[in-house]
Write an enzyme that holds these catalytic residues in place. Structure first.
Site, PDB file in Angstrom:
ATOM      1  CB  THR A  57       2.739  -0.213   5.433  1.00 11.35           C
ATOM      2  OG1 THR A  57       4.050  -0.539   5.951  1.00 11.35           O
ATOM      3  CG2 THR A  57       1.693  -0.542   6.487  1.00 11.35           C
ATOM      4  CG  ASP A  58       6.132   1.895   0.047  1.00 11.75           C
ATOM      5  OD1 ASP A  58       7.224   1.367   0.337  1.00 11.75           O
ATOM      6  OD2 ASP A  58       5.928   2.465  -1.039  1.00 11.75           O
ATOM      7  CB  ALA A  59       9.566   2.285   3.502  1.00 10.19           C
ATOM      8  CB  SER A  60       6.840   2.680   8.594  1.00  6.06           C
ATOM      9  OG  SER A  60       8.058   2.473   9.293  1.00  6.06           O
ATOM     10  CB  ILE A  62      -0.933   0.020   1.223  1.00  4.48           C
ATOM     11  CG1 ILE A  62      -1.694  -1.302   1.327  1.00  4.48           C
ATOM     12  CG2 ILE A  62      -1.890   1.201   1.142  1.00  4.48           C
ATOM     13  CD1 ILE A  62      -2.523  -1.665   0.117  1.00  4.48           C
TER      14      ILE A  62
END
Length: 757
Positions: free
Chosen positions: A461-464, A414
């Protein structure tokens, strides 16, 4: 109720689902002092327990008419009496198991509040239910489904109901459960044995281990000590690593898999083949390159090489393909990473890539839902937005996701990308201030992705660390909010201790419900089981060292060379400058353009050595231009940008040089919202003023949008890559030794008339 390892959380949650009730793990109600003692292996005293038992009792008493399912050890009669004193209608379900069964479940549960060594103590403490207590005893040695059915039958016998597994009535006001994972359906397609492994593994996990499975760590250190700390402390479900030499990467992964009781998902970023997953991996092509020739098999070959090389390392999860659509030519974060600017080309080539990489034991995570390519900005540094309306989104990005979900993609990454019109479709009247990136938007993850698109796989998730996420809310709130919204895994700690605690606190406070946690865990373990990881001993999860011979192999480099030859693209040659050969234009003025050094600290102009060598090997006489900074770095004094302009732009330019070649390799990563050419100085001498003096050829080795900055050039080539294969193929085509075969889309002209001249 029952001793540690009996499966209170797993069975309790399943019972709650069938009864349509909320579920709570009693461990979440322990005060921090109790947690610290248990984690240290120190048994609690009754003085420690009484306040906790009072909290358990009051929680049950305050559950309302609908009721509550709560997991609690409740080993002694006096403990159960304390609970009943506050909640007299409590029914106790005792999950009974032999010492052998319990011991096998406790093995390897590092970090659990109750170390396996204390099992004997708990069994000695246990006082079974007696006749005057409302309760049921179920043997946990049976399969999970049988245990569940016996538990439901026992509950029914006590309260007169007739609920059995599969008859969940749903209590009024309870959370909808229509998006719970179906492990037998695509993309997991698990058999009964694999499902049993998923459920029994969850049943044997501590709360800390469950929270840890939600995280994918970014390994910044190859040392065993570092991995020991990550795995023993945080129990992560997956990892990505910092690329290095293939042998070092493989050994790193081998050690990690040997140190965890639950196999790890090991991710790589094989967007260009094997390159990027290790230093010596094969660069095959970019996504755009794979979409820049009629032969769709290029994308399949890229996927095949990616799968073979990453599997040899021990990776089992590919953060690819990229299924964004490059609608906005100003967007440079996916300009080379999208297959093209139409949903049709994206679907066709993404399926080919997926099929190619799926020939290896690899799962894919396509990205970046709900779709990048509309906004010119980069979610690494700011929240960006997909502004399409609901109907148009469904015809474009929605079409891509439906096709790929139907094709079997296992997971979806995402993006930290908002979609205002999509959010308002599901939440009418949603104000601007409440538009959140998709990673935090349940209407996009649950209503759209799970509901309308029917995605049954894993969401991450994509990188937080990306500002597109972190600007949305406080870290302590956003970490659990991603899981609550519908993500199953959280990509990368910022600070491991803090993020882990934020996630745990989110569960304890109810932001992450037990149902949401359990569903996420089932999807995570199901992805592992779908890869067959549960059937392999840890020593077999990573191939032997000799398997590394495929990485950067001659065969793979031959594939790359063939693709380079097919995809080098002539964008325009309006002045008829080509071909240019040593016989017609011997003396070449060579200019190099880069975006400057990035975070990798690599020499941004190193590719010029290859260009110069290839030109000289072809018979050209090469005169390399150097900027003021380069000349000063070499020890020259008294030089500045004005003096360089004066020296370069002289009336005898055409007497000194027969043609000018400009090779641009402009890159950037997460340091600006969009990338454009940045010249070395004001009015820099390398800007193609010389197009009026000699035939000039501009070659891009990366970005497709440079004509907006050099519209004056009459011959423009897109080589797609700074690899030796691409550079060699480009020079051969400039000389007319082979035909240009590559294709391009209208984005190259950047919506400006002068770029076509």
């Amino acid at each position: 109720m029952g001793v540690s390892g009996c499966g209170k959380t797993t069975i309790g949650d399943l019972v709650a689902r069938e009864l349509g009730l909320p579920f709570l793990d009693g461990d979440a109600l322990h005060p921090v002092e109790n947690v610290a003692k248990m984690a240290a292996g120190t048994p609690l005293t009754d003085d420690d327990r009484w306040p906790w038992l009072a909290t358990v009792g009051s929680t049950l008493a305050n559950a309302g008419d609908g009721g509550l399912v709560l997991a609690c050890s409740a080993l002694k009669r006096s403990y159960r009496d304390a609970i009943r004193a506050l909640a007299p209608d409590t029914v106790f379900l005792h999950l009974h198991g032999s010492k052998e069964v319990l011991g096998s479940r406790l093995e390897g549960r590092s970090g659990h509040f109750m170390p396996a060594a204390l099992l004997d103590s708990q069994l000695a403490t246990l006082e079974p239910l007696v006749g005057d207590e409302a309760g049921i005893v179920v043997d946990i040695a049976a399969p999970v489904n049988q245990v569940l059915n016996e538990a439901l039958a026992g509950v029914a016998a006590v309260d007169g109901s007739t609920v059995t597994a599969g008859d969940s009535p749903g209590a009024a006001g309870s959370q909808p459960r229509q998006f719970d994972v179906d492990l037998q359906a695509a993309p997991f397609n698990l058999d009964d044995d694999a499902i049993a492994w998923v459920d029994s593994t969850i049943a044997g996990m501590s709360l800390g281990e469950k929270i840890g499975q939600l995280f994918i760590n970014h390994n910044n250190d190859y040392s065993p000590e570092y991995l020991d700390g990550v795995l023993d402390t945080f129990h992560v479900g997956g990892m990505r690593y910092r690329p290095g030499p293939s042998a070092a990467v493989q050994e790193h992964i081998r050690y990690a898999q040997s140190k965890t009781s639950i196999p790890l998902l090991v991710a790589s970023n094989p967007e260009m083949g094997g390159a990027g997953s290790c230093d010596d991996g094969t660069f095959v092509s970019t996504h755009l390159q794979a979409g820049s020739h009629p032969d769709k098999a290029i994308a399949r070959q890229m996927g095949q090489v990616a799968g073979v090389e990453t599997a040899a390392l021990g990776c089992n999860w590919a953060f690819a393909p990229i299924v964004d659509i490059h609608y906005n030519w100003r967007n440079t974060v996916i300009s080379t990473r999208a297959f093209g600017n139409t949903p049709e080309i994206v679907v066709e080539r993404a399926k080919e890539y997926f099929d190619g990489i799926s020939e290896s034991p690899t799962a894919c995570a396509m990205k970046h839902f709900p779709g990048d390519g509309m906004d010119e900005r980069d979610q690494h540094v700011v929240t960006s937005y997909n502004t399409l309306g609901y109907e148009e989104w469904n015809r474009t990005y929605g079409h891509v996701y439906r096709e790929m979900i139907g094709h079997g993609v296992q997971s979806i990454m995402i993006g930290h990308i908002g979609a205002p019109e999509l959010s308002r479709h599901f939440r009418p009247g949603l104000p601007d201030r409440d538009i959140l990136p998709a990673t935090l938007a349940p209407e996009l993850l649950q209503d759209l992705l799970r509901g309308e698109l029917g995605f049954n796989g894993l969401i991450l998730t994509d990188a937080s660390q990306m500002i597109g996420l972190t600007q949305a809310m406080r870290r302590k709130d956003l970490v659990p909010a991603t899981i609550a919204a519908g993500c199953d895994m959280f990509l990368f700690f910022r600070n491991p201790e803090e993020d882990f605690q934020y996630m745990l606190d989110g569960y304890k406070s109810g932001i992450i419900t037990e149902q949401r946690l359990h569903d996420a865990l089932r999807r995570i373990l199901a992805l592992k089981a779908s890869l067959g990881l549960h059937r392999k001993p840890s020593a077999e999860l990573v191939p032997p060292a000799e398997s590394l011979g495929v990485i950067g192999s001659d065969a793979h480099r031959a594939v790359a060379a063939a693709i380079a030859d097919k995809t080098v693209t002539l964008v325009k040659d309006t002045a008829g400058n080509l071909p240019i050969t040593p016989e017609t234009h011997k003396r070449i003025r060579l200019y190099g353009i880069s975006g400057g050094a990035d975070f990798t600290r690599a020499d941004p102009l190193a590719y010029l050595d290859t260009v110069k060598a290839e030109l000289e090997n072809a018979g050209f006489e090469v005169h390399l231009f150097k900027t003021a900074d380069q000349r000063e770095a070499a020890g020259e004094t008294g030089v500045n940008f004005m003096s360089v302009i004066s020296e370069e732009a002289t009336g005898d330019y055409a007497d000194k040089y027969d043609a000018a070649f400009v090779f641009a390799n402009v890159k950037g990563f997460a340091q600006e919202a969009a990338i454009r050419i940045k010249w070395s100085t004001p009015m820099a001498a390398e800007i193609p003023w010389y197009v009026t003096e000699v035939p000039t050829v501009f070659v891009s080795l990366n970005q497709p949008n440079h004509l907006i900055d050099v519209p004056m050039v009459k011959t423009a080539i897109h080589a797609h890559a700074g690899s030796p294969e691409a550079i060699r193929a480009t020079i051969e085509k400039i000389m007319g030794k082979s035909e240009f075969q590559g294709t391009f889309n209208e984005n190259v002209f950047c919506d400006s008339f002068d770029t076509r001249l």
